[in-house]
Design a protein around this motif. Structure first.
Motif, PDB file in Angstrom:
ATOM      1  N   ARG A  24       1.060  -1.127  -0.146  1.00 32.22           N
ATOM      2  CA  ARG A  24       0.040   0.151  -0.029  1.00 32.22           C
ATOM      3  C   ARG A  24       0.855   1.456   0.092  1.00 32.22           C
ATOM      4  O   ARG A  24       0.471   2.317  -0.801  1.00 32.22           O
ATOM      5  CB  ARG A  24      -0.878   0.012   1.223  1.00 32.22           C
ATOM      6  N   ARG A  25       2.035   1.176   0.846  1.00 32.39           N
ATOM      7  CA  ARG A  25       2.658   2.336   0.831  1.00 32.39           C
ATOM      8  C   ARG A  25       3.532   2.606  -0.554  1.00 32.39           C
ATOM      9  O   ARG A  25       3.625   3.723  -1.037  1.00 32.39           O
ATOM     10  CB  ARG A  25       3.832   1.985   1.985  1.00 32.39           C
ATOM     11  N   LEU A  26       3.971   1.425  -1.212  1.00 36.90           N
ATOM     12  CA  LEU A  26       4.708   1.797  -2.546  1.00 36.90           C
ATOM     13  C   LEU A  26       3.644   2.392  -3.533  1.00 36.90           C
ATOM     14  O   LEU A  26       3.995   3.198  -4.264  1.00 36.90           O
ATOM     15  CB  LEU A  26       4.950   0.101  -2.963  1.00 36.90           C
ATOM     16  N   ARG A  52       0.938   4.185  -2.880  1.00 35.77           N
ATOM     17  CA  ARG A  52       0.734   5.456  -2.573  1.00 35.77           C
ATOM     18  C   ARG A  52       1.577   6.362  -3.267  1.00 35.77           C
ATOM     19  O   ARG A  52       1.338   7.436  -3.887  1.00 35.77           O
ATOM     20  CB  ARG A  52       0.554   5.545  -1.161  1.00 35.77           C
ATOM     21  N   ARG A  53       2.869   6.066  -3.023  1.00 37.61           N
ATOM     22  CA  ARG A  53       4.085   6.759  -3.363  1.00 37.61           C
ATOM     23  C   ARG A  53       3.960   6.693  -5.136  1.00 37.61           C
ATOM     24  O   ARG A  53       4.229   7.815  -5.597  1.00 37.61           O
ATOM     25  CB  ARG A  53       5.666   5.973  -3.219  1.00 37.61           C
ATOM     26  N   ARG A  54       3.701   5.641  -5.720  1.00 41.77           N
ATOM     27  CA  ARG A  54       3.716   5.516  -7.222  1.00 41.77           C
ATOM     28  C   ARG A  54       2.394   6.606  -7.629  1.00 41.77           C
ATOM     29  O   ARG A  54       2.804   7.151  -8.673  1.00 41.77           O
ATOM     30  CB  ARG A  54       3.401   4.411  -7.819  1.00 41.77           C
ATOM     31  N   CYS A  55       1.315   6.345  -7.285  1.00 43.33           N
ATOM     32  CA  CYS A  55       0.140   7.028  -7.476  1.00 43.33           C
ATOM     33  C   CYS A  55       0.092   8.407  -7.126  1.00 43.33           C
ATOM     34  O   CYS A  55      -0.571   9.263  -7.700  1.00 43.33           O
ATOM     35  CB  CYS A  55      -1.188   6.242  -7.286  1.00 43.33           C
ATOM     36  N   GLY A  56       0.776   8.791  -5.995  1.00 42.86           N
ATOM     37  CA  GLY A  56       0.605  10.181  -5.218  1.00 42.86           C
ATOM     38  C   GLY A  56       1.482  10.972  -6.064  1.00 42.86           C
ATOM     39  O   GLY A  56       1.374  12.023  -6.127  1.00 42.86           O
TER      40      GLY A  56
END
Ligand code: ZN
Ligand code: ZN
Length: 341
Positions: A333-335, A337-341
């Motif tokens: 989820r953290r990964l 979020r970073r990619r999509c954010g």
């Protein structure tokens, strides 16, 4: 061992229970009055190489049952590891009036495992009839009683129930797990010592003729699977106390699961190369209480046995699995979020 089949069967009123209740054949039981054996134990031989099974059982046909004559009136039978990975040891003790069979092993079908037929052949005659046979169990796990039905058609055979109520009633235990039961075979007495811990129905048998303790899954060169550690510890103290004033030649259990170096075979293995000796000695028993006092609740390896609590180990593995899963989900989820954010 039968962890995979640790099913509560104590409420099952099987055929044998009913049969035993119906016949009501008495066994000599006298609680709390066990007398030490006075004479020297009859010597016997353990000079035998047990069938070690095979890495490919289909390519290497095995005799299903190995019979070893320890002495004239004591036989040790071993089921081939190829017939069943449990490779149980079964014991036949012969008195002048009656014979005692301790456990019936892991295989029910008489075709691949002719246990009853083999026992019948070993039984001597008295007054032109085969000696009556009493079949008992160290405990109710299926690998110690699967062969029971083979004895159902025998006329002078009594099979003791395997559920706790049946065991208590038959041997006359009024204050289980305290007290000692006795079976009189005629010139040979076998004492019955409650040893719950691996299983709540567990008993050990002490033979005054040979000085052998038949210990079932309570003590053997194998994984000692713990169901109730406190009861197991108490059982060890109880057996030590019982044997304090008695000669002890050997401790013979239900399985061998270690090699000569003390390493366990893979669980379920049909191949036991270079097996550990079957027999244990008094020092192995007297070391058991301390092993329980230091037990971490999961696993502890000793030269002659392994203490393990399968339920605790499963829970620990489940906990580790769930924790790992939570960590992976969190990381993904953290990964994302970073990619999509
Ligand atoms: Zn077993
Ligand atoms: Zn068992």
């Amino acid at each position: 061992m039968m962890f995979s089949r640790l099913v509560r069967l104590d409420r099952v009123l099987d055929f044998f229970t009913v049969w035993n209740m119906a016949t009501g054949i008495a066994v000599s039981t006298l609680l709390l009055t066990a007398t030490p054996a006075s004479s020297q134990p009859v010597p016997g031989s353990l000079d035998v190489h047990w069938n070690e099974g095979a890495s490919d059982c289909n390519a290497t046909p095995q005799e299903p049952l190995q019979v070893h004559r320890y002495e004239a009136q004591t036989f040790i039978l071993r089921q081939s590891p190829c017939a069943d990975f449990e490779a149980n040891f079964i014991y036949l003790l012969i008195g002048s009036d009656k014979a005692l069979l301790i456990d019936t092993g892991a295989v029910a079908d008489p075709k691949p495992m002719p246990l009853a037929k083999t026992i019948l052949e070993l039984l001597p005659e008295k007054n032109h009839q085969k000696l009556p046979l009493l079949v008992v169990h160290t405990h109710r796990h299926l690998d110690h009683r699967a062969g029971d039905p083979q004895f159902a058609s025998f006329s002078s055979t009594q099979v003791v129930p395997f559920n706790l109520d049946g065991v208590r009633a038959f041997f006359g235990f009024i204050n289980w797990p305290n007290g000692i039961g006795h079976v009189d075979l005629g010139g040979r007495t076998v004492d019955v010592i409650p040893t719950p811990g691996h299983n709540e129905t567990h008993v050990a048998f002490y033979d005054d003729r040979t000085g052998i303790l038949f210990s079932g899954d309570f003590l053997m060169p194998a994984r000692l699977l713990i169901d109730d550690a406190a009861a197991y510890h108490e059982s060890a103290l109880r057996v030590i106390d019982f044997l304090k004033t008695r000669p002890l030649t050997h401790i013979l259990g239900g399985h061998i699961e270690l090699n000569a170096a003390g390493r366990a075979y893979r669980f379920g293995s049909h191949y036991h190369p270079n097996e550990h000796r079957l027999e244990l000695v008094r020092a192995d028993l007297t070391a058991l209480p301390a092993a329980f006092e230091h037990f971490n609740g999961f696993y502890a390896r000793y030269p002659k046995y392994i203490l393990t609590n399968p339920i605790h180990n499963l829970l620990a593995m489940a906990f580790i699995g769930v924790t790992a899963l939570i960590f992976i989900v969190w990381g993904v989820r953290r990964l994302l979020r970073r990619r999509c954010g």
